[in-house]
Write a protein that holds these residues in place. Sequence first.
Motif: not given
Length: 343
Positions: A284-296, A301-302
Amino acid sequence: MALLEVNHLDVRFALRLGEVHALRDVNFTLERGERLGIVGESGAGKSVAAFSLLNLIAKPGFIAGGEVRFDGQQLNSMSERALRKVRGNRISMIFQDPMMTLNPVLSIGEQMLECLKAHRRISSKEARAIALDKLYQVQIPSPETRLDQYPHELSGGMRQRIIIAIALLLDPDIIIADEPTTALDVTIQAEIMALLLELCEKHNVGLILITHDLGVVSQVTQRMLVMYAGRVIEQGPTREIINDPQHPYTQGLINALPQMATPGEKLNQIRGSMPSLSNLPSGCAFHPRCDFINRADGQPRPACTQQVPGFVESGNCQVACHMVAELIDKEATDEARLKETNP
């Protein structure tokens, strides 16, 4: 069949160091009289999408794949001669800067008459009457005088009204407005957008509004697309997206609005910046800026870093986000388990 259909549109720029993908797999439709907003940061691909509809991409850009269908005709396979009958006639465009659009050495009347005579066989007297009528419609004061004036003699707001009048000259089916109020102050912006909305509703004209201003989109459009790094990442009814944004990027855009900040505190912002189209992150191109990339469990999130997300249905919206897909799957699983325990 929709009036305008865009299917798997792919636009690239052939540069010395290789091809750059400006648009990837863009899909949307526009019905007759419908108002569609396209939003995103600078560099998201909004204007490229607009120019692609009329095949106005300048070299080294080109449409590499997909199709744009208007009223059953495929525009991107038309000859230049056939396209000229569509541009300005059935599909009009309002560009960002009216001073760049209007010819400074021709009067307003000359430019309007030239546009009319390029598409219709009418006398100068008839063309002038039509031009005068359109200036009345866009509420230009003393329109008879304005026809004989030059662009530099008019204010920014008046020039933008002239551009809208020119866009309406040939009674188009669709108007594409690319940041139509960028150079105007807030009061004039509101007047121009209210005028554009009124004219589209009165004449049943479809509108594609390209902007970074979510406030304008929420007031004018019925559906919206959110773009990021050349892709559509969320689309659906405007009201639904504004009230309940699903994609983290859309949430960030809405939270960055001034009215969303606590008085006296810093404005909210999305960390980082839009990636270069020549060096997009994997997944996902947005993942470096995403605050929700981590799982619980706190781990990234791979899928976010490895796979480009596909669209999932969330209410009446389509969202390209792995986190949203996981939440939807979890809700479906929980609901199935609940039915098993309580048949």
